[in-house]
Design a protein around this motif. Structure first.
Motif, mmCIF file in Angstrom:
data_model
loop_
_atom_site.group_PDB
_atom_site.id
_atom_site.type_symbol
_atom_site.label_atom_id
_atom_site.label_comp_id
_atom_site.label_asym_id
_atom_site.label_seq_id
_atom_site.Cartn_x
_atom_site.Cartn_y
_atom_site.Cartn_z
ATOM 1 N N VAL A 14 -109.328 -39.341 65.604
ATOM 2 C CA VAL A 14 -110.356 -40.473 65.338
ATOM 3 C C VAL A 14 -110.183 -41.532 66.513
ATOM 4 O O VAL A 14 -109.057 -42.063 66.601
ATOM 5 N N SER A 15 -111.400 -42.233 66.722
ATOM 6 C CA SER A 15 -111.445 -43.274 67.492
ATOM 7 C C SER A 15 -112.708 -44.114 67.280
ATOM 8 O O SER A 15 -113.548 -43.356 66.815
ATOM 9 N N ILE A 16 -112.810 -45.290 67.577
ATOM 10 C CA ILE A 16 -114.039 -46.030 67.494
ATOM 11 C C ILE A 16 -114.529 -46.682 68.767
ATOM 12 O O ILE A 16 -113.601 -47.098 69.454
ATOM 13 N N ARG A 17 -115.806 -47.012 68.765
ATOM 14 C CA ARG A 17 -116.102 -47.684 70.078
ATOM 15 C C ARG A 17 -117.341 -48.509 69.651
ATOM 16 O O ARG A 17 -118.051 -48.088 68.903
ATOM 17 N N PRO A 18 -117.680 -49.713 70.238
ATOM 18 C CA PRO A 18 -118.771 -50.426 70.085
ATOM 19 C C PRO A 18 -119.925 -49.517 70.321
ATOM 20 O O PRO A 18 -120.290 -48.514 71.253
ATOM 21 N N LYS A 19 -121.120 -49.412 69.580
ATOM 22 C CA LYS A 19 -122.280 -48.605 69.465
ATOM 23 C C LYS A 19 -122.807 -48.945 71.041
ATOM 24 O O LYS A 19 -122.936 -50.024 71.534
ATOM 25 N N VAL A 45 -108.069 -53.906 62.983
ATOM 26 C CA VAL A 45 -107.015 -54.009 63.886
ATOM 27 C C VAL A 45 -107.989 -54.589 65.327
ATOM 28 O O VAL A 45 -107.547 -55.644 65.880
ATOM 29 N N ILE A 46 -108.821 -54.246 65.880
ATOM 30 C CA ILE A 46 -109.605 -54.494 66.965
ATOM 31 C C ILE A 46 -110.282 -55.766 66.595
ATOM 32 O O ILE A 46 -110.378 -56.612 67.632
ATOM 33 N N GLU A 47 -110.914 -56.117 65.455
ATOM 34 C CA GLU A 47 -111.645 -57.088 65.177
ATOM 35 C C GLU A 47 -110.786 -58.464 65.101
ATOM 36 O O GLU A 47 -111.005 -59.290 65.344
ATOM 37 N N ASP A 48 -109.246 -58.038 64.890
ATOM 38 C CA ASP A 48 -108.223 -59.024 64.749
ATOM 39 C C ASP A 48 -107.741 -59.457 66.126
ATOM 40 O O ASP A 48 -106.815 -59.847 66.135
ATOM 41 N N GLY A 49 -108.403 -58.756 67.214
ATOM 42 C CA GLY A 49 -107.744 -59.061 68.583
ATOM 43 C C GLY A 49 -106.735 -57.981 68.893
ATOM 44 O O GLY A 49 -106.048 -57.950 69.910
ATOM 45 N N GLY A 50 -106.312 -57.088 68.144
ATOM 46 C CA GLY A 50 -105.237 -56.151 68.494
ATOM 47 C C GLY A 50 -105.857 -55.040 68.977
ATOM 48 O O GLY A 50 -106.976 -54.611 69.598
ATOM 49 N N LYS A 51 -104.984 -53.888 69.615
ATOM 50 C CA LYS A 51 -105.129 -52.620 70.369
ATOM 51 C C LYS A 51 -104.769 -51.426 69.310
ATOM 52 O O LYS A 51 -103.761 -51.555 68.733
ATOM 53 N N ILE A 52 -105.653 -50.505 69.786
ATOM 54 C CA ILE A 52 -105.049 -49.142 68.879
ATOM 55 C C ILE A 52 -103.971 -48.675 69.763
ATOM 56 O O ILE A 52 -104.056 -48.349 70.703
#
Lengths: 477, 486
Positions: free
Chosen positions: A198-203, A237-244
């Motif tokens: 699983v990964s996510i990315r901005p639309k 995680v990403i919205e809190d400025g972190g990295k996966i």
């Protein structure tokens, strides 16, 4: 921010060969520990692998079913790592030259549209045994029954965009391997397992985000929940400025969260190299064509045929072809009952409701297909009314007698004798002067009430069509 | 009588001049007398050998005339033997009683040969001197201060000292041929795939091949008749008809074309061995053969390529020795990792550990292309060299080893030891049949002559060796066992 989810699935199905991938040992589920392990499975020194051709045939069968490229030459490799349930210290798998190459399968989305999901490859490999950590007082037990069982690992392209699509893909795979009769694919028993990337990315973004892999999920429902939970985690995680971090995670169903297992960076270097104890597997066109000739009708083809041949809706045809057992059940009901649409209604309606209520598979149905078909046939030939048929169905659940005998014994036969129906109609007319007057004044809807009264009087056994007709005739005069 | 070849013993048995029980007892007595000094056997199977001998005598009495019926042999301890200790020369298997027979063992049992015991060897066949055995070095019967060669050193010494009539061995880089050369006997490695590897403990799967160590090329043919052939249990064994290897032993060598690889008569070859081989070659010319020089241009790469491929395969093959299911396990492990580490550190010897490390390194991410893949390319080049050579000549002949047997402990540097197999290794990489036969003595020590054939030309190689042995008696020479004879 709007996020897009990108999912790729690695699905292991246990091939239902009679014996293991490289040894002659039987491989049945549930045998006593280590009773299905011979000297090769125990990796005694000097033992050598011999490929089970049936596993190869099954892999090719799967490849053909998803329109994949079949490799004329495939190569087995050793994947090296130490673990007590891996007796040889390496797993034999196919790294660079898998038997099945690129293919695809289509899934139906919630809105009824179709989506094609690419399959990157499917390779043959051997299963590991099982480590048992309970009941050994600080020690571990090893069960090698499963060691060396043939697996087919089916790897999808990262083209799945939601948990629902992932489940639809899994169900489709499940259905295909069951249609092909190459695996039981029972997730609860581990004969079908799933790793989810699983990964996510901005639309709108085209680059893939960093992925995590959720290992060994053992039910469709947990796949769905695990993806939902992991996607939410990644967003936070990403919205809190972190990295996966690229890592392997485990899904904890009780807490409905995923937790990190070990990071990729510290994972084993598997030191793959070609397995020198096995020659490359060479197959020719005649081998492939012989397998193609024996392919059964697959879910998509069956669905199309059900629509064309029986005039079913796409939805009903989809439900009825979701498994081969279901499709076979329906076709028996349709043949015996002599009315496909009515058969479809009964199977997807009353029967399906009964199965759902009890959490039964179609194979566990308390009413066999022939019996349900006979019931449909009795509706079709007007022996019983549709309404009576419902109670007949209930009776059949507990009464194993022949359908026709139950009808006879319980007096469920529809009354079609016109003299008897005339008596009923006369009685209703006599008892309902108000409604009769209303009808004669032009209130047509009242007829339904009068028919209902007549049916009630007949205890449901009168033929409603005949009642209707006779009432009309009498009231018009 | 124990000094005779298997073929001669077979004839004596069939004439009733001796029984298998008598013969077996004679060898057992001799083992009892000399094994302590030579250390050729790890296990001696006195009782079962005599029982097999009695059965052989019964079979013969009932009219069975199988050629090896009742002839006593020894198996290298790399072959699994049911109910008998099978150590592979290692501490890690020093308690391993195999529950099954290797195909080679099964076939010899079927032939009626009598198994005297299991012979010493370099640990996991990794060595060229028999000094890496957990059970101590084997001594060369010609000079006990010298090594017998390796890794089939126990089998070679046992045959040379007449502790058995014949023995089995395995050859991954020269492990049959080099000890045969050092001990003055005949040692034959068939083509890869000719003899089943089932039950033969793997060192390097793509190179390992079993073969005979014996007293004549004729015996090698008799043993090959038993050993060779397709085995459904070994996927790499070849489905080719097996000829009767003794049938072509009478063929004339008139017109035979022999190739001498320039690269095998160059720097590093001792003068005495070179002279011995050149003298031997004159015998072939007398038989009508012609000799020409040929090139094996990539031969100098063979040792390097071998020491990538063989350790790489070994590193995986030896992973199964983990203390979990059988074999040695360290005392009181605190956890799994401790058990793995200590079991393997304590159970394997230095040379085996070195090769596991080399092989693991060669297969590691980032190094695979530079080492393993490259070595496989070189392997194809080496094979191609031979294909070209065999388009011009029938057999390739040279020395088996650059020198005669060296003294124990003389080659403590591993690379020096690895260079021992400079003439034999390419034959394994190319999968070809090769034989070493005694071709002279220098300084009282045997010289081995190496005869190599094309793919599956076993019959030709055996006949070329046999014709030489018809003209010479080097294979009849025996070491004096230093007056220790009672």
């Amino acid at each position: 921010m709007e996020w897009e989810t990108v999912i790729g699935l690695e699905v292991h199905v246990s091939l239902s060969t009679r014996s293991k991938l490289f040894s002659g040992t039987a491989s049945e589920f549930g045998a006593a520990a280590n009773t299905q392990a011979n000297i090769f499975d125990l990796a005694l020194p000097g033992t050598l692998p011999v490929l089970n051709k049936e596993a190869l045939r099954m892999a090719v069968r799967f490849g053909l079913a998803i329109g994949a490229e079949i490799s004329k030459r495939s190569v087995f490799d050793r994947k090296n790592y130490f673990y007590p349930d891996l007796p040889k210290g390496y797993q034999v798998t196919q790294l660079d030259f898998p038997t099945v190459g690129k293919g695809a399968l289509s899934i139906t989305l919630g809105d009824g549209s179709e989506k094609v999901i690419g399959v990157t490859r499917a390779h043959i490999e051997e299963n590991a045994g099982k480590s048992l950590h309970e009941e050994f007082h600080g020690m571990s037990g090893i069960d090698l029954n499963r060691a060396g069982e043939p697996l087919l690992e089916i790897v999808s392209e990262p083209e799945i965009r939601s948990a629902e699509e992932a489940v639809a893909y899994l169900k489709k795979l499940h259905s295909i391997v069951r249609y092909l009769d190459i695996s039981d694919a029972i997730m609860a028993q581990g004969s079908m397992r799933c790793d989810v990337n699983v990964s996510i990315r901005p639309k709108g973004e085209t680059e893939l985000g960093t992925r995590t892999e959720i290992k060994n999920i053992n039910s469709f429902r947990f796949v769905e929940k695990a993806i939902h939970s992991e996607v939410l985690r990644q967003q936070e995680v990403i919205e809190d400025g972190g990295k996966i971090t690229q890592e392997t995670r485990r899904y904890d169903a009780n807490k409905d969260i995923t937790t990190a297992m070990r990071s990729k960076e510290v994972e084993n270097d598997y030191r793959y190299f070609p397995e020198p104890d096995l020659l490359p597997v060479e197959i020719d066109d005649s081998f492939i064509e012989a397998i193609r000739a024996e392919l059964p009708e697959l879910p998509d083809q069956k669905q199309a045929r059900f629509i064309a041949e029986y005039g079913l809706s796409s939805y009903d045809a989809g439900v009825l072809t979701s498994s081969r057992e279901m499709a076979d059940f329906f076709e028996t009901v349709a043949r015996v009952g002599n009315d496909a649409k009515l058969a479809a209604n009964w199977v997807t309606g009353d029967l399906q409701a009964l199965l759902n209520k009890n959490n039964w598979e179609i194979t566990q149905s308390p009413i066999q297909a022939e019996r349900l078909g006979t019931l449909v046939a009795r509706i079709v030939d007007k022996t019983v009314s549709g309404k009576i048929a419902k109670s007949l169905f209930e009776t059949m659940l507990d009464d194993p007698a022949a359908v026709n005998d139950i009808i006879e014994r319980e007096g469920l036969k529809q009354v079609t004798d016109s003299g008897a129906i005339e008596k009923l109609v006369d009685e209703v007319i006599a008892n309902s002067p108000d409604q009769v007057q209303q009808f004669r004044d032009g209130k047509e809807q009242v007829l339904g009430y009068l028919v209902g009264q007549a049916m009630k009087l007949s205890q449901g056994k009168a033929n409603p069509g005949q009642v209707n007709q006779l009432l009309r005739d009498k009231l018009k005069t | 009588m124990i000094e005779q070849t298997a073929a001669e013993l077979s004839a004596a048995l069939s004439r009733g001049e001796v029984s298998s029980v008598e013969l077996t007892q004679a060898y057992l007595d001799r083992i009892g007398k000399y094994n302590e000094a030579l250390n050729a056997f790890i296990t001696v199977c006195e009782e079962s050998a005599l029982a097999q001998a009695r059965q052989a005598d019964d079979r013969r009495a009932r009219g069975d005339a199988s050629p090896l019926l009742g002839v006593p042999l020894a198996h290298k301890d790399i072959f699994c033997t049911e109910g008998v200790l099978t150590t592979c020369g290692s501490k890690i298997l020093n308690n391993f009683i195999s529950p099954y027979d290797a195909t080679v063992v099964e076939r010899f049992n079927g032939s009626g040969a009598v198994m005297l015991g299991k012979t010493n060897m370099d640990e996991f066949a990794m060595g060229s001197s028999n000094e890496t055995s957990f059970f101590g070095p084997v001594r060369n019967p010609w000079d006990r201060e010298r090594v017998p060669g390796g890794s089939s050193g126990g089998s070679a010494a046992a045959v040379a000292a007449d502790l058995c009539a014949m023995a089995t061995g395995t050859d991954t880089g020269g492990s049959i041929r080099q000890p045969a050369a050092f001990c003055g006997i005949t040692g034959f490695k068939p083509s890869y795939g000719r003899v089943s590897r089932w039950g033969m403990i793997a060192f390097a799967s793509s190179l390992d091949q079993a073969g005979p160590l014996c007293k004549s090329a004729e015996d090698a043919a008799l043993m090959s008749n038993v050993m060779a052939g397709l085995d459904p249990k070994d996927s790499t064994s070849i489905d080719l008809p097996v000829p009767d290897y003794t049938a072509s032993l009478g063929d004339s060598l008139e017109g035979l074309k022999i190739g001498l690889p320039r690269q095998h008569f160059a720097e590093g070859l001792s003068a005495g061995v070179e002279q011995g081989i050149r003298d031997a070659l004159a015998e072939f010319e007398k038989l009508g053969a012609t000799i020409k020089e040929i090139d094996l241009p990539n031969n100098h790469l063979s040792v390097s390529a071998y020491y990538v491929v063989a350790p790489a395969e070994a590193s995986a093959n030896l992973s199964r020795f983990d203390g979990v299911r059988y074999g040695y396990r360290c005392e009181d492990p605190v956890d799994l990792e401790d058990m793995y580490k200590r079991t393997r550190s304590e159970g394997f010897g230095e040379e085996v550990k070195r090769r596991i490390l080399v092989g693991t390194y060669a297969l590691s991410a980032g190094y695979y292309d530079a080492y393993y893949r490259k070595a496989q390319k070189i392997r194809r080049l080496i094979k191609q060299d031979f294909v070209e050579a065999f388009s011009e000549v029938d057999v390739v002949i040279g020395p088996t080893s650059p020198h005669t047997a060296f003294t124990l402990g003389a080659k403590s540097d591993p690379v020096t030891m690895y260079l021992e197999d400079i003439y034999t290794i390419a034959v394994n990489l190319a999968g070809l049949p090769g034989i070493s036969i005694p071709a002279g003595l220098v300084g009282g020590l045997p010289i081995g002559m190496h005869i190599v054939g094309s793919d599956f030309a076993e019959a030709k190689v055996l006949n070329v060796a046999h014709q030489f042995q018809q003209q010479t008696d080097w294979h009849r020479r025996k070491p004096a066992l230093n007056g220790e004879e009672a």
